[in-house]
Scaffold this active site. Structure first.
Site, mmCIF file in Angstrom:
data_model
loop_
_atom_site.group_PDB
_atom_site.id
_atom_site.type_symbol
_atom_site.label_atom_id
_atom_site.label_comp_id
_atom_site.label_asym_id
_atom_site.label_seq_id
_atom_site.Cartn_x
_atom_site.Cartn_y
_atom_site.Cartn_z
ATOM 1 N N THR A 66 11.236 -1.809 17.287
ATOM 2 C CA THR A 66 11.139 -3.154 17.855
ATOM 3 C C THR A 66 11.684 -3.178 19.274
ATOM 4 O OG1 THR A 66 11.502 -5.494 17.387
ATOM 5 C CG2 THR A 66 13.302 -4.019 16.806
ATOM 6 N N LYS A 70 9.242 -0.386 22.067
ATOM 7 C CA LYS A 70 7.878 -0.174 21.565
ATOM 8 C C LYS A 70 7.030 0.706 22.495
ATOM 9 C CE LYS A 70 7.343 -4.316 18.706
ATOM 10 N NZ LYS A 70 6.513 -5.494 18.429
ATOM 11 N N ASP A 106 1.311 -4.316 14.378
ATOM 12 C CA ASP A 106 1.309 -5.732 14.780
ATOM 13 C C ASP A 106 -0.127 -6.269 14.802
ATOM 14 O OD1 ASP A 106 4.041 -6.153 15.123
ATOM 15 O OD2 ASP A 106 4.026 -5.474 17.201
ATOM 16 N N ASN A 154 -1.231 -17.352 31.548
ATOM 17 C CA ASN A 154 0.141 -16.860 31.699
ATOM 18 C C ASN A 154 0.800 -17.472 32.918
ATOM 19 O OD1 ASN A 154 2.158 -15.108 30.622
ATOM 20 N ND2 ASN A 154 1.856 -13.733 32.375
ATOM 21 N N ARG A 155 2.153 -17.608 32.851
ATOM 22 C CA ARG A 155 2.912 -18.088 34.012
ATOM 23 C C ARG A 155 2.605 -17.210 35.228
ATOM 24 N NH1 ARG A 155 9.367 -17.432 33.770
ATOM 25 N NH2 ARG A 155 8.702 -15.313 33.315
ATOM 26 N N THR A 156 2.693 -15.897 35.059
ATOM 27 C CA THR A 156 2.379 -14.964 36.149
ATOM 28 C C THR A 156 0.906 -14.606 36.022
ATOM 29 O OG1 THR A 156 4.606 -14.122 35.777
ATOM 30 C CG2 THR A 156 3.197 -12.845 37.272
ATOM 31 N N GLY A 250 4.488 -17.343 13.010
ATOM 32 C CA GLY A 250 4.297 -15.887 13.007
ATOM 33 C C GLY A 250 4.937 -15.154 11.835
#
Ligand code: NAP
Length: 286
Positions: A66, A70, A106, A154-156, A250
């Site tokens: 985790t 990763k 995932d 996305n913010r960026t 989630g």
């Protein structure tokens, strides 16, 4: 009861103190009667290589990986599964004779969670909020499973554009776009989108945060899938529901990424009723 034949699996990460993974794996081991224990392994910064080498030397059967390792774990593996390579992140190590092979559970974990929740991907218009590690797995899953159109918000915005470009490279026939969080006026069609929330915003203890606040955005969402599981009801989920959409968290993704790892380690096949029992146990422990 452990004895001389007990096999060990574990979680490599930092922090690991609040993980729910032992609930998944130790319950499965008990259910199947496997002589196996699952324990957390906290690994200090800069020591992931030593940790992987040490785990192999200690005859560890498999590990989950985790945050924050990763991607950093990849150079220490002897093989990597093709989907994990595409995602650029490994969350499961499986023991092979010469070292560990890396997988990413995932992505199939999110898929099995969505199937279990009755969420369709094929033919959908999908909005992905975020462009980090888990957004990447979600975007690849959506493209792989036949989404009609994917928009990464996305913010960026540069990161969203870079991710969209990579996903288009893997799946040239899928429409993949990028946008900044200021550009949301384009999403006006009533209940037209499946939205996957893949940022950190809204996670405990900052539960009042979310990437997009404006209610008109949520009118366009028929299903909101938040990858955060703590808290169980996030602000994003509340905003989706307030506009009449369905919302999920989630926790099932976490459950199924663990189940798929367990199946890789032991070749067991986990049944739906076992999954449901563990899910209820995770809810009690969460
Ligand atoms: P990550 O790689 O660090 O990406 C973080 C994302 O959140 C980026 O898109 C980042 O935007 C955005 N973000 C962070 N702070 C922000 C802020 N203040 N304002 C706007 N955007 C912000 O993280 P990750 O590994 O993808 O994990 C994301 C979430 O997924 C975590 O909350 C984690 O709990 C959850 N997750 C769930 C599961 C599961 O099994 N359910 C599995 C893995 C992860 P910028 O690019 O602009 O920085």
């Amino acid at each position: 009861m452990t004895n001389g034949q007990t096999r060990t699996c574990g979680l490599i990460g930092n922090p690991v103190e609040h993980t729910l993974s032992p609930v998944i794996h130790n319950t499965l081991a008990k259910d199947f009667g496997h002589n196996l224990v699952y324990v957390p392994f906290k690994v200090e910064e800069g020591r992931i290589g030593e940790a992987v080498k040490g785990a192999f030397a200690l005859n560890i059967l498999g590990c989950n990986v985790t945050v924050p390792y990763k991607t950093d774990v990849i150079p220490y593996l002897v093989q990597i599964d093709s989907m994990a390579e595409k995602i650029g992140a490994v969350n499961t190590l499986v023991r092979h004779p010469e070292g560990f092979k890396g997988y990413n559970t995932d992505l199939p974990g999110l898929y099995r969670a969505m199937v279990s929740d009755g969420v369709t991907i094929e033919g959908q218009q999908v909005l992905i909020l975020g462009a980090g590690g888990v957004a990447r797995a979600a975007a690849i899953l959506m493209a792989d499973r036949g989404a009609a159109r994917i928009v990464i918000l996305n913010r960026t915005v540069e990161k969203a554009k870079a991710l969209a470009g990579e996903v288009r490279g893997f799946y040239p026939n899928v429409l993949v776009e990028a946008a900044g969080t200021e550009d949301i006026s384009a999403f006006q069609e009533e209940k037209a989108y499946l939205a996957i929330q893949a940022t950190n915003l809204g996670m405990y203890p900052h539960t009042e945060r979310t990437l997009i606040e404006r209610p008109e955005f949520y009118r366009a969402v028929h299903t909101g899938y938040d990858l955060i599981f703590n808290p169980a009801k996030t602000r994003f989920m509340r905003l989706v529901k307030e506009q009449g959409g369905k919302a999920f968290n989630g926790l099932k993704m976490l459950l199924y990424q663990g189940i798929i790892a367990y199946e890789l380690w032991t070749q067991a096949q986990v049944l739906d009723e076992q999954a449901e029992r563990i899910y209820q146990e995770m809810k009690r422990n969460g």
